[in-house]
Write a protein that holds these residues in place. Structure first.
Motif, PDB file in Angstrom:
ATOM      1  N   SER A 179     -10.375   2.364  -9.197  1.00 36.93           N
ATOM      2  CA  SER A 179      -9.109   3.774  -8.356  1.00 36.93           C
ATOM      3  C   SER A 179      -9.723   3.986  -7.866  1.00 36.93           C
ATOM      4  O   SER A 179     -11.332   4.766  -7.255  1.00 36.93           O
ATOM      5  CB  SER A 179      -7.860   3.790  -9.424  1.00 36.93           C
ATOM      6  N   THR A 180      -9.449   4.269  -6.602  1.00 37.54           N
ATOM      7  CA  THR A 180      -9.512   4.980  -5.406  1.00 37.54           C
ATOM      8  C   THR A 180      -8.462   6.413  -5.086  1.00 37.54           C
ATOM      9  O   THR A 180      -7.623   6.166  -5.399  1.00 37.54           O
ATOM     10  CB  THR A 180     -10.058   4.892  -4.107  1.00 37.54           C
ATOM     11  N   THR A 181      -8.987   6.977  -4.052  1.00 37.40           N
ATOM     12  CA  THR A 181      -8.172   8.605  -3.428  1.00 37.40           C
ATOM     13  C   THR A 181      -6.943   7.601  -2.999  1.00 37.40           C
ATOM     14  O   THR A 181      -5.955   8.147  -2.755  1.00 37.40           O
ATOM     15  CB  THR A 181      -8.908   9.626  -3.063  1.00 37.40           C
ATOM     16  N   LEU A 182      -7.367   7.095  -1.723  1.00 36.59           N
ATOM     17  CA  LEU A 182      -6.191   5.773  -1.359  1.00 36.59           C
ATOM     18  C   LEU A 182      -5.902   5.104  -2.283  1.00 36.59           C
ATOM     19  O   LEU A 182      -4.350   4.869  -1.963  1.00 36.59           O
ATOM     20  CB  LEU A 182      -7.041   5.037  -0.398  1.00 36.59           C
ATOM     21  N   SER A 183      -6.102   4.714  -3.126  1.00 36.00           N
ATOM     22  CA  SER A 183      -5.487   3.554  -3.987  1.00 36.00           C
ATOM     23  C   SER A 183      -4.305   3.979  -4.776  1.00 36.00           C
ATOM     24  O   SER A 183      -2.679   3.847  -5.311  1.00 36.00           O
ATOM     25  CB  SER A 183      -6.191   2.279  -4.964  1.00 36.00           C
TER      26      SER A 183
ATOM     27  N   GLY B 146      -0.438  -0.001 -10.416  1.00 33.11           N
ATOM     28  CA  GLY B 146      -0.513   1.027 -10.620  1.00 33.11           C
ATOM     29  C   GLY B 146      -1.728   1.365  -9.640  1.00 33.11           C
ATOM     30  O   GLY B 146      -2.307   0.368  -8.771  1.00 33.11           O
ATOM     31  N   PRO B 147      -2.757   2.371  -9.720  1.00 33.52           N
ATOM     32  CA  PRO B 147      -3.776   2.340  -8.162  1.00 33.52           C
ATOM     33  C   PRO B 147      -5.195   1.243  -9.155  1.00 33.52           C
ATOM     34  O   PRO B 147      -6.060   1.406  -7.744  1.00 33.52           O
ATOM     35  CB  PRO B 147      -4.375   3.906  -8.950  1.00 33.52           C
ATOM     36  N   VAL B 148      -5.143   0.726  -9.964  1.00 32.70           N
ATOM     37  CA  VAL B 148      -5.959  -0.031 -10.319  1.00 32.70           C
ATOM     38  C   VAL B 148      -5.439  -1.429  -9.563  1.00 32.70           C
ATOM     39  O   VAL B 148      -6.158  -2.753  -8.956  1.00 32.70           O
ATOM     40  CB  VAL B 148      -6.200  -0.737 -11.307  1.00 32.70           C
ATOM     41  N   VAL B 149      -4.313  -2.085  -9.487  1.00 33.18           N
ATOM     42  CA  VAL B 149      -4.105  -2.596  -9.511  1.00 33.18           C
ATOM     43  C   VAL B 149      -3.799  -2.993  -7.703  1.00 33.18           C
ATOM     44  O   VAL B 149      -4.114  -3.743  -6.937  1.00 33.18           O
ATOM     45  CB  VAL B 149      -2.666  -3.506  -9.348  1.00 33.18           C
TER      46      VAL B 149
END
Length: 191
Positions: free
Chosen positions: A142-146, A162-165
């Protein structure tokens, strides 16, 4: 021989994985239906390997009305029961219901003149961002953008984003260029 990303070459290679990497991964997408297809695939991938989802891609596409967002949004209880009986797909009721739920939100956006893919690209003002790892580095889950996009999707009512998806989705639609710096395809995405 052309060098591919480590995530493609680190396990048993399948033709689906090679084709996805070479022809689709991190290429900028502006087509709403294709963006929805990637959303469906990323949602189903949660907790599984990408190779598993790619092997089920044709069945997912067939079962979800060729990724016709309006048709999926109209799915009801009988459709869910039918999908739960299809051994060709990942039969997870929560994921199936999330796809339908998310399609309904996108249909509502369409009624307001908004598009899901435009929403995603708005976070980078329509520009691709290079996040491809250097040798010895790993692609971030995951990233700040995600995290930012995930929070906005959650606020809009989306499920299973979620952020990973979302990070995987950002890479799939080319908002993030996730190709390794040494990958032969990396430079194609930075033009």
């Amino acid at each position: 021989m052309l060098q591919r990303c480590r995530w493609v070459t680190s396990g048993m290679l399948s033709q689906e994985l090679i084709d996805y990497h070479d022809k689709e991964y991190s290429r900028p997408v502006h087509d709403e239906q294709l963006a929805f297809e990637y959303l469906v695939m990323e949602l189903f991938q949660s907790g599984l390997s990408w190779q598993t989802v790619l092997k089920k891609r044709v069945a997912l596409k067939e079962d979800f009305a060729n990724n016709d967002i309006a048709r999926v949004a109209a799915f009801g209880t009988d459709d869910i029961a039918t999908l739960m009986q299809d051994p060709r797909i990942i039969r997870n009721r929560r994921k199936i219901e999330a796809v339908i739920h998310n399609a309904r939100i996108i249909v509502n956006w369409h009624a307001d003149g908004r598009r899901f893919i435009d929403f995603l690209w708005s976070f980078t003002e329509g520009k691709s961002v290079d996040i491809g790892p250097e040798d010895g580095e790993k692609l971030p889950a995951s990233t700040t953008l995600s995290k930012e996009v995930s929070a906005a999707l959650k606020d809009a009512g989306f499920s299973f984003t979620g952020p990973v998806v979302v990070e995987s989705l950002l890479q799939a639609v080319g908002i993030h260029n996730g190709h390794d710096q040494g990958c032969a395809w990396h430079h194609l995405m930075t033009k």
